[in-house]
Scaffold this motif. Sequence first.
Motif, PDB file in Angstrom:
ATOM      1  N   UNK A 631      50.886  10.277 -26.148  1.00  0.00           N
ATOM      2  CA  UNK A 631      49.724  10.026 -25.297  1.00  0.00           C
ATOM      3  C   UNK A 631      49.111  11.333 -24.808  1.00  0.00           C
ATOM      4  N   UNK A 632      47.798  11.416 -24.966  1.00  0.00           N
ATOM      5  CA  UNK A 632      47.049  12.569 -24.509  1.00  0.00           C
ATOM      6  C   UNK A 632      46.296  12.256 -23.230  1.00  0.00           C
ATOM      7  N   UNK A 633      45.098  12.823 -23.058  1.00  0.00           N
ATOM      8  CA  UNK A 633      44.340  12.626 -21.824  1.00  0.00           C
ATOM      9  C   UNK A 633      43.977  11.159 -21.595  1.00  0.00           C
ATOM     10  N   UNK A 634      43.838  10.814 -20.332  1.00  0.00           N
ATOM     11  CA  UNK A 634      43.410   9.464 -19.954  1.00  0.00           C
ATOM     12  C   UNK A 634      41.930   9.303 -20.279  1.00  0.00           C
ATOM     13  N   UNK A 635      41.558   8.120 -20.762  1.00  0.00           N
ATOM     14  CA  UNK A 635      40.169   7.817 -21.078  1.00  0.00           C
ATOM     15  C   UNK A 635      39.750   6.536 -20.375  1.00  0.00           C
ATOM     16  N   UNK A 636      38.444   6.343 -20.279  1.00  0.00           N
ATOM     17  CA  UNK A 636      37.894   5.108 -19.724  1.00  0.00           C
ATOM     18  C   UNK A 636      36.830   4.580 -20.676  1.00  0.00           C
ATOM     19  N   UNK A 637      36.476   3.315 -20.563  1.00  0.00           N
ATOM     20  CA  UNK A 637      35.435   2.762 -21.446  1.00  0.00           C
ATOM     21  C   UNK A 637      34.099   3.450 -21.214  1.00  0.00           C
ATOM     22  N   UNK A 638      33.473   3.897 -22.299  1.00  0.00           N
ATOM     23  CA  UNK A 638      32.177   4.557 -22.166  1.00  0.00           C
ATOM     24  C   UNK A 638      31.522   4.671 -23.528  1.00  0.00           C
ATOM     25  N   UNK A 639      30.256   5.043 -23.528  1.00  0.00           N
ATOM     26  CA  UNK A 639      29.464   5.127 -24.753  1.00  0.00           C
ATOM     27  C   UNK A 639      29.720   6.452 -25.461  1.00  0.00           C
ATOM     28  N   UNK A 640      29.222   6.560 -26.707  1.00  0.00           N
ATOM     29  CA  UNK A 640      29.469   7.748 -27.515  1.00  0.00           C
ATOM     30  C   UNK A 640      28.704   8.946 -26.962  1.00  0.00           C
ATOM     31  N   UNK A 641      29.400  10.040 -26.754  1.00  0.00           N
ATOM     32  CA  UNK A 641      28.820  11.196 -26.082  1.00  0.00           C
ATOM     33  C   UNK A 641      27.665  11.809 -26.867  1.00  0.00           C
ATOM     34  N   UNK A 677      18.011  10.124 -18.590  1.00  0.00           N
ATOM     35  CA  UNK A 677      17.914   8.667 -18.649  1.00  0.00           C
ATOM     36  C   UNK A 677      19.314   8.069 -18.506  1.00  0.00           C
ATOM     37  N   UNK A 678      19.833   7.992 -17.307  1.00  0.00           N
ATOM     38  CA  UNK A 678      21.213   7.543 -17.121  1.00  0.00           C
ATOM     39  C   UNK A 678      21.457   6.135 -17.625  1.00  0.00           C
ATOM     40  N   UNK A 679      20.411   5.309 -17.726  1.00  0.00           N
ATOM     41  CA  UNK A 679      20.623   3.944 -18.184  1.00  0.00           C
ATOM     42  C   UNK A 679      20.843   3.864 -19.697  1.00  0.00           C
ATOM     43  N   UNK A 680      20.674   4.968 -20.413  1.00  0.00           N
ATOM     44  CA  UNK A 680      20.920   4.963 -21.855  1.00  0.00           C
ATOM     45  C   UNK A 680      22.407   5.015 -22.163  1.00  0.00           C
ATOM     46  N   UNK A 681      23.225   5.420 -21.231  1.00  0.00           N
ATOM     47  CA  UNK A 681      24.658   5.556 -21.446  1.00  0.00           C
ATOM     48  C   UNK A 681      25.411   4.737 -20.402  1.00  0.00           C
ATOM     49  N   UNK A 682      26.697   4.554 -20.635  1.00  0.00           N
ATOM     50  CA  UNK A 682      27.516   3.903 -19.616  1.00  0.00           C
ATOM     51  C   UNK A 682      28.879   4.568 -19.584  1.00  0.00           C
ATOM     52  N   UNK A 683      29.469   4.506 -18.437  1.00  0.00           N
ATOM     53  CA  UNK A 683      30.819   5.022 -18.233  1.00  0.00           C
ATOM     54  C   UNK A 683      31.418   4.235 -17.086  1.00  0.00           C
ATOM     55  N   UNK A 684      32.518   3.543 -17.326  1.00  0.00           N
ATOM     56  CA  UNK A 684      33.043   2.578 -16.370  1.00  0.00           C
ATOM     57  C   UNK A 684      34.295   3.102 -15.683  1.00  0.00           C
ATOM     58  N   UNK A 685      34.522   2.583 -14.512  1.00  0.00           N
ATOM     59  CA  UNK A 685      35.732   2.940 -13.777  1.00  0.00           C
ATOM     60  C   UNK A 685      36.963   2.360 -14.477  1.00  0.00           C
ATOM     61  N   UNK A 686      38.134   2.974 -14.297  1.00  0.00           N
ATOM     62  CA  UNK A 686      39.338   2.510 -15.013  1.00  0.00           C
ATOM     63  C   UNK A 686      39.672   1.039 -14.783  1.00  0.00           C
ATOM     64  N   UNK A 687      39.416   0.520 -13.599  1.00  0.00           N
ATOM     65  CA  UNK A 687      39.812  -0.855 -13.293  1.00  0.00           C
ATOM     66  C   UNK A 687      38.774  -1.905 -13.644  1.00  0.00           C
ATOM     67  N   UNK A 688      37.733  -1.534 -14.365  1.00  0.00           N
ATOM     68  CA  UNK A 688      36.665  -2.477 -14.688  1.00  0.00           C
ATOM     69  C   UNK A 688      37.203  -3.650 -15.507  1.00  0.00           C
ATOM     70  N   UNK A 689      36.744  -4.862 -15.186  1.00  0.00           N
ATOM     71  CA  UNK A 689      37.192  -6.053 -15.890  1.00  0.00           C
ATOM     72  C   UNK A 689      36.889  -5.962 -17.386  1.00  0.00           C
ATOM     73  N   UNK A 690      37.750  -6.588 -18.169  1.00  0.00           N
ATOM     74  CA  UNK A 690      37.610  -6.565 -19.626  1.00  0.00           C
ATOM     75  C   UNK A 690      36.244  -7.093 -20.058  1.00  0.00           C
ATOM     76  N   UNK A 691      35.791  -8.176 -19.454  1.00  0.00           N
ATOM     77  CA  UNK A 691      34.501  -8.767 -19.834  1.00  0.00           C
ATOM     78  C   UNK A 691      33.353  -7.807 -19.549  1.00  0.00           C
ATOM     79  N   UNK A 692      33.429  -7.105 -18.436  1.00  0.00           N
ATOM     80  CA  UNK A 692      32.356  -6.172 -18.076  1.00  0.00           C
ATOM     81  C   UNK A 692      32.304  -5.000 -19.048  1.00  0.00           C
ATOM     82  N   UNK A 693      33.448  -4.595 -19.568  1.00  0.00           N
ATOM     83  CA  UNK A 693      33.474  -3.499 -20.543  1.00  0.00           C
ATOM     84  C   UNK A 693      32.709  -3.877 -21.805  1.00  0.00           C
ATOM     85  N   UNK A 694      33.011  -5.058 -22.318  1.00  0.00           N
ATOM     86  CA  UNK A 694      32.338  -5.473 -23.556  1.00  0.00           C
ATOM     87  C   UNK A 694      30.855  -5.721 -23.327  1.00  0.00           C
ATOM     88  N   UNK A 695      30.504  -6.228 -22.171  1.00  0.00           N
ATOM     89  CA  UNK A 695      29.092  -6.464 -21.887  1.00  0.00           C
ATOM     90  C   UNK A 695      28.339  -5.135 -21.802  1.00  0.00           C
TER      91      UNK A 695
END
Length: 969
Positions: A631-641, A677-695
């Motif tokens: 295991x390397x660095x911790x990651x969170x759900x987010x869009x392609x950089x 344009x911050x709305x073009x990307x997303x980056x979620x907190x670690x505890x975000x619900x599974x459904x919210x990640x996919x949405x």
Amino acid sequence: MLISAASPNLAGAQNASVDFERDIAPVIQTHCIRCHHPGNPKGDVSLATADDLTENGYLIAGDPDSSHLIELILADDDGEAEMPKDGKALSIEQTALIRRWIDQGAKWPDAVIVREKPKADASWWALQPLAADTDRTIDDYVSAQLAEHGLELSPRADRRTLIRRVTYDLTGLPPTPEQVQAFVDDPDPQAYEKLVDQLLQSPRYGERWGRHWLDVVRFGESNGFERNVIINDLWPFRDYVIRSINADKPFDQFIREHIAGDVIAPDNPDVAVGSAFLVAGPYDDVGNQDPVQAAQIRANTLDEIIRATSEAFLGLTVGCARCHDHKFDPITQEDYYGLYASFAGIRHGSVPLATPQEKHERSQSLEPLEKQKRDIEKQLGALDKQILQRANSQREAFQQGWTRPPVDRTGTEETFDPVNAKFVRLVCLSQDGNPNAANGFRIDEMEVWSDGPDPRNVALARNGGKATGPARQIEDFPDAYGPQLAIDGKAGARFIATGNHLTIELEQPTIIRRVIFSSARGESNPDHSKFRFVAEYRIEVSEDGETWKQIASGDDRQPIDQQAFLEHRLRRLATSEEDRQARASLQKELNQIKQEIAKVPPLPSAWIGRRVPADAKGPFHVFLGGSPQKKGPVVVPSSLSALDRAANSAHQPMAGEDLVSTGSSRLAEGPKESPQKPDAAYRLEPGTEEAERRLALANWLVHPNNPLTPRVLANRLWHYHFGTGIVDTPSDFGFMGGRPTHPELLDLLAIRLQENGWHLKKLHRQILLSATYRQSSGYRPDAAKIDADARLLWRFPPRRLSAEEIRDTILQISGKLDLTPGGPGFRLYHFMQDNVCTYVPLDEHGPETYRRAVYHQNARASVVDLMTDFDQPDCAFSTPRRAETTTPLQALTMLNHQFTLDMADALAKRLESDSGNQLDGQIERAYALCYARSPTQTERQACRELARSHGLSALCRVLLNSSELIYLH
């Protein structure tokens, strides 16, 4: 003073301050990071950060002479150095610069991670915002490109060619002779436009273009891998695709439903079923018990979902960043594992998929029955408890009779007074995996030994013994688990009982006195569940097979050392006749209630996968080298950089941005907003619900600032209309993919798609009405010398029909095509299942298989005669473009398969029905059905001679095997 090409600031005054990001990082990136990165730390050293260098003593800040790093990179008198191992030694200036950096304290900012530079960066063409002159048309762009090469469009195709081309293109079926003639005779100058509109409204359109999309999303109705089990409830997704395309559902909404349909409309099955896309691919369900292997299989499963998603919608091979940063495209491991975190809650499987009303109605029907069931079970439980209490009061007396050890899977022996027997029977009263079950036990050998001074095993088959007993059956290997295995003298394979007994008939009546039986003889791990054995039993003998006498049992053995088996033994011993009658009465009532419950129709189910919150909990990490154990660095759900940077077009990369990462957008270090344009990307907190990640992912995929999704989709449409996309690798817009032949045209199509509200039919119409599409496919040698493959579109590219089109065409012109839409698919194979599944192609295709090929239940790794021969792909993988091979097997199958023979007979009967007994009329009708034209005089004469010599069916067989039937111009 020498200046390195990698860094204009490499050298400086002897006492100048060394800046790591400016001066050192470029040297490490150019010469070191390819071998020494977190996913591939050769020599156990990664140079992505300073951690390994300092921890392993390679770097001692302030003391370059004691730093092992200097020894490794310092060249000898011959100009050779130990490192870089596979390249030239660092220059004197580069080595001196690193010495000064170490001497000045080896300052390496914590946020700076050195990465290997990919071949393409954020400036790659496919990542840029859409840009095209929207005042120009499709033909303007194509003609301009042709003119640059001294070429021009071909003349317009004739109407017969056009109607056949566009009808196949939009519906996958040939036009009827009546439709062809009506179009040819129509004086309306808008006749073609009207034809296109009619075809786009046909329900056949969704079936044809739905098949294209099912190729892209790797839709297959078995799970693949070694077991390859059939999936019988994934067809609702296929119907959803066809229904959505026929309805011209906005494709951005269609994509959102693929990723999060169950989140968008959880109570609407017609929308929720879209998320079956996530689990429509293959997955390994073997269930490996080794934790390391199980973790790897789970990672492989999510990798398949990530690859399918990124390739289908973005045209990017994100899966290549699983083990290391992408070598060719600007995709990091953090990007990959950001998607991993988004999909982590997905598990394959079926779930009920019903409306709230359907759930309520079923609940209302079941509630009174379930209450009765609970009441009876409560009474049964009370009776069993009463019996057990009584048994426990006599437990000590019972135990005094248990003088022998419990049964032994490796060998259980019974000796008894000599007895004459022709039949010996082992009766299971309970098996050692479940005390309440008397079936499912295994026997690898059962020995029956004769009495006397020279005893022998008279049960052996070679000694005349015969074994019988209900056994587990598998169709493709009928005796795989049969009773004969219990008397073959070999312990490797075993009888698996589906009843409660195993009977051995001896060659002749024999006096016997000993029986030995086992399920795990000679096994190193006899406790494994596959060696399930008898727990309670009796042994009986008979001289006639009718009257039986008990000669031994396990009643005097100690029960298996588990509470459930002890209580089962005690209840059996303490149950009175009155108890038995009371229990039998209650059990009868319970069985009747269960039958009533079984009559209540189950809720509809679909293979959309389960959502497992525990799997989605995290934290999630980069897996170094792709291994879940590293295991390397911790990651969170987010869009392609890289795509986020490109989408925010006002953002200009800073100096050195290509060389280093100053904290990936995936790393869990707090939210970062895009500068424009911050709305073009997303980056979620670690505890975000599974459904919210996919949405969030679904919304990002179709965000107006994301140029890839509409670009990729527009290219797919072009690909299916012309046989090759503007980019000839439809699912790879990266560095290793093709380059666009008409980049501005591609962007125009993508812009039109967005302007049309993501409705495909409008874009279809624009393409189909273009002169580029309507031109002739005629060959021009002068043009072919310049553009042999017609990539510049100086002619319409001819193509062979797909496998499905060929089969559907044969059925339609023979008058046998069943246009029943939707529902469970038909099978052109015989399905057999045991631990693994077998799919045997059918030699004969009955009327139940005469539906359109899109409704075939396509299993992975299965062969389907005719369609497999004509390059129907294996749905184990996405197929963004189909192969088109020419093989002898195609001709042999088309000529000799029973399906073709049946269809030739059917076509002959149709011709007789349509045209009577007049041969010329039959030939005319046959050519109209097959080729949308009349025969030439030469063809007519050849057909007359063949039909008169060999019959009308033979002529039809030849027509079905002609190239003209299966090629489109």
